[in-house]
Design an enzyme around this catalytic site. Structure first.
Site, PDB file in Angstrom:
ATOM      1  N   GLU A 186       0.816  -1.219   0.000  1.00  0.00           N
ATOM      2  CA  GLU A 186       0.000   0.000   0.000  1.00  0.00           C
ATOM      3  C   GLU A 186       0.853   1.274   0.000  1.00  0.00           C
ATOM      4  O   GLU A 186       1.101   1.866   1.050  1.00  0.00           O
ATOM      5  CB  GLU A 186      -0.947   0.021   1.214  1.00  0.00           C
ATOM      6  CG  GLU A 186      -1.874   1.240   1.213  1.00  0.00           C
ATOM      7  CD  GLU A 186      -2.716   1.361   2.470  1.00  0.00           C
ATOM      8  OE1 GLU A 186      -3.650   2.182   2.469  1.00  0.00           O
ATOM      9  OE2 GLU A 186      -2.427   0.660   3.463  1.00  0.00           O
ATOM     10  N   LYS A 243      -2.811  -2.101  -2.811  1.00  0.00           N
ATOM     11  CA  LYS A 243      -3.836  -1.184  -2.293  1.00  0.00           C
ATOM     12  C   LYS A 243      -3.392   0.231  -2.637  1.00  0.00           C
ATOM     13  O   LYS A 243      -2.371   0.704  -2.121  1.00  0.00           O
ATOM     14  CB  LYS A 243      -4.027  -1.362  -0.783  1.00  0.00           C
ATOM     15  CG  LYS A 243      -5.117  -0.458  -0.209  1.00  0.00           C
ATOM     16  CD  LYS A 243      -5.494  -0.830   1.225  1.00  0.00           C
ATOM     17  CE  LYS A 243      -6.557   0.120   1.766  1.00  0.00           C
ATOM     18  NZ  LYS A 243      -7.058  -0.274   3.107  1.00  0.00           N
TER      19      LYS A 243
END
Length: 298
Positions: free
Chosen positions: A180, A217
């Site tokens: 992420e 993500k």
């Protein structure tokens, strides 16, 4: 975890319809999350009481009628939540066995100070020990967050390299990392940063071995379909979107223009929920949020 269970979870994350719930607020963000839930700091005394309140909130979400694999594919947990229980059963086990939802664990320890337009992850001491413990709870994968504030090529390259270095450790322990590198939605150079980020992620993905699979993500990009190529990469199970501070409606509207991204929202999922609500009111509000996020993820 048995090979069959892991394969079932991997198939759900790769092909399932729905989104990933982020239930992973940590120490720094917990008071804010509780405040939005109607639990102010004068209503609990000390850290233990604070974490008991947030666990009660998460338990209420997990047990809600609409919080099942029909619309929620996975859920990201904070370490304390993983070690906690839902109706006497470890949280991750309750998620998978009772709700059909794949459990993930947040493993980063927060962000370093801003440098080169980015915030790298702080060191993660005892990472392999944490991963071994997570495996005993039946955790499928992990999540680790960095933040990109500016289109600084050197900074973005360093963030992505660090993310994949940690990700490879996760893979070596038999789990799937959610990588992420968030791009700040308020960045003046957001589009430029996203183009650099995509190129750096692609280079790292191309260097992975055939048995090293990851999830991504990412902030919902300004350009429609920007990350479709990443979603199609053979080393990527799924590309999921973070809400990044957008309202639920705005995040869902933006996500609907990204055909190969699904949601992984935290604040947007809990929007409008309150401890003071009756179970009927709480379940209705949560159900409406789940449905809205689910529709945007289709």
């Amino acid at each position: 975890m048995s090979t069959d269970t892991f394969a079932q979870m991997a198939a759900q994350m790769t092909n399932g319809k729905g989104f990933i719930a982020a239930l992973d607020q940590s120490g720094g963000s917990t008071p804010k999350a509780l405040g939005l839930y109607g639990v102010t700091e004068d209503m609990y005394d000390g850290e233990e009481a604070m974490f008991a309140e947030i666990h009660a909130m998460r338990t209420r979400i997990i047990k809600a009628p609409d919080f099942t694999k029909d619309k929620v594919l996975g859920a990201i947990l904070f370490e304390r939540t993983m070690r906690g229980e839902v109706d006497g059963k470890p949280t991750a086990k309750a998620l998978w066995e009772d709700r059909g939802i794949v459990p993930f664990l947040k493993i980063d320890k927060g962000l370093d100070d801003k440098a080169n337009g980015v915030q790298m992850m702080k060191p993660i001491p005892g990472l392999e020990d944490t991963l071994k413990e997570a495996a005993t709870f039946g955790i499928f994968g992990t999540k680790e967050r960095s933040v990109i504030h500016e289109a600084n090529p050197e900074g973005i390259k360093a963030v992505v390299a660090q993310q994949f270095e940690v990700g490879k450790t996760v893979v070596s322990c038999g789990m799937v990392p959610i990588i992420e590198p968030e791009v700040d939605i308020n960045s003046a150079t957001k589009s430029e940063a996203e183009a650099i980020l995509k190129a750096e992620i692609t280079a790292q993905l191309d260097a992975l071995a055939d048995d090293q699979n990851v999830m991504l993500k990412l902030t919902i990009p300004n350009e429609a379909g920007l990350y479709d190529d990443l979603a199609d990469h053979p080393r990527v199970l799924r590309v999921v979107a973070l809400s990044g501070g957008y309202t639920t409606d705005d995040a869902c509207a933006r996500l609907s223009k990204q055909p190969k991204m699904i949601a992984s929202f935290s604040r947007a999922l809990a929007e409008g929920l309150s401890k003071q609500q009756s179970d009927e009111e709480f379940n209705a509000a949560l159900g409406a949020n789940i449905d809205k996020i689910y529709q945007a993820s289709l």
